[in-house]
Design a protein around this motif. Structure first.
Motif, short mmCIF file in Angstrom:
data_model
loop_
_atom_site.label_atom_id
_atom_site.label_comp_id
_atom_site.label_asym_id
_atom_site.label_seq_id
_atom_site.Cartn_x
_atom_site.Cartn_y
_atom_site.Cartn_z
N ILE A 162 33.28 18.68 10.71
CA ILE A 162 31.91 18.19 10.45
C ILE A 162 31.54 18.48 9.01
N ARG A 163 31.78 19.71 8.57
CA ARG A 163 31.42 20.09 7.19
C ARG A 163 32.22 19.30 6.17
N SER A 164 33.51 19.13 6.39
CA SER A 164 34.33 18.41 5.40
C SER A 164 33.98 16.92 5.38
N THR A 165 33.55 16.37 6.52
CA THR A 165 33.10 14.98 6.54
C THR A 165 31.78 14.85 5.78
N GLN A 166 30.89 15.79 5.96
CA GLN A 166 29.63 15.78 5.21
C GLN A 166 29.90 15.90 3.71
N ASP A 167 30.87 16.73 3.33
CA ASP A 167 31.23 16.86 1.92
C ASP A 167 31.76 15.54 1.37
N ALA A 168 32.60 14.85 2.16
CA ALA A 168 33.15 13.57 1.72
C ALA A 168 32.05 12.52 1.59
N LEU A 169 31.10 12.53 2.52
CA LEU A 169 29.96 11.61 2.43
C LEU A 169 29.15 11.87 1.17
N LEU A 284 37.65 -1.23 -2.16
CA LEU A 284 36.94 -0.28 -1.31
C LEU A 284 36.92 1.09 -1.98
N SER A 285 35.79 1.75 -1.94
CA SER A 285 35.72 3.14 -2.37
C SER A 285 35.87 4.02 -1.13
N ILE A 286 36.83 4.95 -1.13
CA ILE A 286 37.01 5.82 0.03
C ILE A 286 37.07 7.28 -0.42
N GLU A 287 36.62 8.14 0.45
CA GLU A 287 36.75 9.58 0.29
C GLU A 287 37.36 10.13 1.56
N ARG A 288 38.18 11.18 1.42
CA ARG A 288 38.83 11.76 2.58
C ARG A 288 38.28 13.15 2.88
N ALA A 289 38.06 13.41 4.17
CA ALA A 289 37.65 14.74 4.60
C ALA A 289 38.85 15.68 4.62
N ALA A 290 38.62 16.95 4.34
CA ALA A 290 39.67 17.96 4.36
C ALA A 290 39.97 18.39 5.80
N THR A 291 41.18 18.87 6.01
CA THR A 291 41.58 19.39 7.32
C THR A 291 41.35 20.91 7.36
N PRO A 292 41.11 21.48 8.54
CA PRO A 292 40.65 22.88 8.59
C PRO A 292 41.72 23.94 8.35
N GLY A 293 42.99 23.59 8.51
CA GLY A 293 44.03 24.61 8.37
C GLY A 293 44.67 24.68 7.01
N THR A 294 44.24 23.84 6.07
CA THR A 294 44.91 23.78 4.78
C THR A 294 44.65 25.02 3.95
N VAL A 295 43.41 25.49 3.91
CA VAL A 295 43.08 26.64 3.05
C VAL A 295 43.51 27.99 3.62
N PRO A 296 43.26 28.39 4.85
CA PRO A 296 42.57 27.73 5.96
C PRO A 296 41.11 28.16 6.07
N ASP A 297 40.32 27.36 6.81
CA ASP A 297 38.91 27.63 7.02
C ASP A 297 38.75 28.89 7.89
N PRO A 298 37.86 29.81 7.50
CA PRO A 298 37.67 31.04 8.29
C PRO A 298 37.30 30.76 9.75
#
Length: 339
Positions: A162-169, A284-298
């Motif tokens: 949800i947070r990474s989608t909001q960031d992409a938006l 088209l302009s596109i943005e991608r949301a991040a996945t939770p395990g990449t960093v990973p998210d706490p």
């Protein structure tokens, strides 16, 4: 069902897919992944070119190292004396080696956290089968390893999306709510009919879209198809869907790889390379949301601890969707699929 009491759990096993860590690893890695699947040399060469684009290195192993280290710290801080081992199905460190090490160090009962959040043959049962094969190869049939349940609707998986989608938006900066394009790895239609993969993905998509941008239209589409063209797989492909959006007059979109926990080569190539190229061709302009395990998210790591504590009998399962709760242990016939 478990033969040993949950309180006797004495280790955690992180099970990954694996990936090459240098150009010399690419061909043997791909041969191992595709063994017995009838994948032709042309398809292998195509997949090899994807890895070559990134210097012959998949980021997936480094991401698993990050998850392992963060999870070990999380468990230590919570007072759990549980070492975290790590083994891959397809490349070093191999699952066989990890299971042999566990057995040699006296582990009797472990829980396995796999890098797939969903039910399906390839995303769930195949991990169980590979764990059993690794135990046999290590002569460790007395070692019990229980796989943690699918976690597609756990708050620790959904809320980072949800947070990474909001960031992409926010990065996209569209005036009107843009389409949300949720992607997952395509699988054969016959495999999909034997499991809850599609319904679980739909549930996760609805949870993320409902909080991130409730006014946006959203679609579940597919990527990373492989295998014979004669075999039906789930469609539409993400690139075809982007073309459809453009034909409908859309000029922007947010792409959310809801089917993945981390940004490995399939996400980087199929979305950040191919889908971006398609979008550029279409204007088209596109943005991608991040996945939770990449960093990973706490929150993702806290979820992993909670899932382990479920197996220890210390926490009740948490889930956000209305789908029936997943069983503690997979039924013998669950997600069975044969090519």
């Amino acid at each position: 069902m478990s033969d040993i009491d949950a309180s006797d759990i004495d280790a955690v096993l992180l099970v990954g897919f694996g990936g090459p860590e240098g150009p010399e690893d690419v061909v043997p890695f791909l041969e191992r992944v595709t063994a017995g699947r009838g994948i032709g040399p042309e398809r292998l060469a195509e997949a090899g070119a994807h890895y070559a684009h990134f210097g012959g290195v998949s980021p997936i192993n480094e991401q698993c190292r990050g998850i392992r280290e963060a999870l070990q710290s999380e468990l230590d801080a919570a007072g759990h004396s549980l070492p975290v081992y790590w083994g891959n199905r397809n490349w070093h460190p191999l699952l066989d080696e990890a299971v042999a090490q566990m057995a040699s160090e006296g582990v009797r009962h472990a829980v396995a956290l796999v890098t797939s959040a969903y039910s399906s043959y390839s995303g769930c049962r195949q991990y169980i089968e590979d764990i059993e094969r690794a135990k046999s190869a290590a002569g460790a049939d007395g070692l019990q390893i229980d796989k943690i349940r699918p976690y597609f609707d756990h708050p620790g998986f959904v809320e980072p999306f949800i947070r990474s989608t909001q960031d992409a938006l926010e990065r996209l900066g569209a005036v009107d709510p843009p389409p949300l394009v949720f992607t997952a790895h395509s699988i054969p239609v016959a495999m999909a009919s034997s499991c809850d993969y599609e319904s679980q993905l739909q549930a996760a998509m609805d949870l993320v879209a409902g909080k991130a941008s409730s006014e946006s239209i959203c679609h579940l589409v597919w990527q990373s198809r492989s295998g014979s063209p004669a075999v039906p797989w789930l469609e539409p492909d993400v690139n075809d869907h982007l073309r459809w959006l453009a034909s409908q007059g859309c000029d922007n979109a947010v792409v959310i790889p809801i089917g993945f926990i981390s940004d490995h080569v399939e996400v980087l190539w199929d979305l950040d390379h191919q889908a971006v190229a398609t979008a550029n061709e279409l204007g088209l302009s596109i943005e991608r949301a991040a996945t939770p395990g990449t960093v990973p998210d706490p929150e993702f790591i806290a979820m992993a601890r909670e899932l382990i504590e479920e197996r220890l009998g210390r926490l009740a399962p948490r889930a956000l969707s209305a789908l029936p709760a997943r069983p503690r242990d997979c039924a013998p016939g669950c997600c069975v699929f044969k090519v």
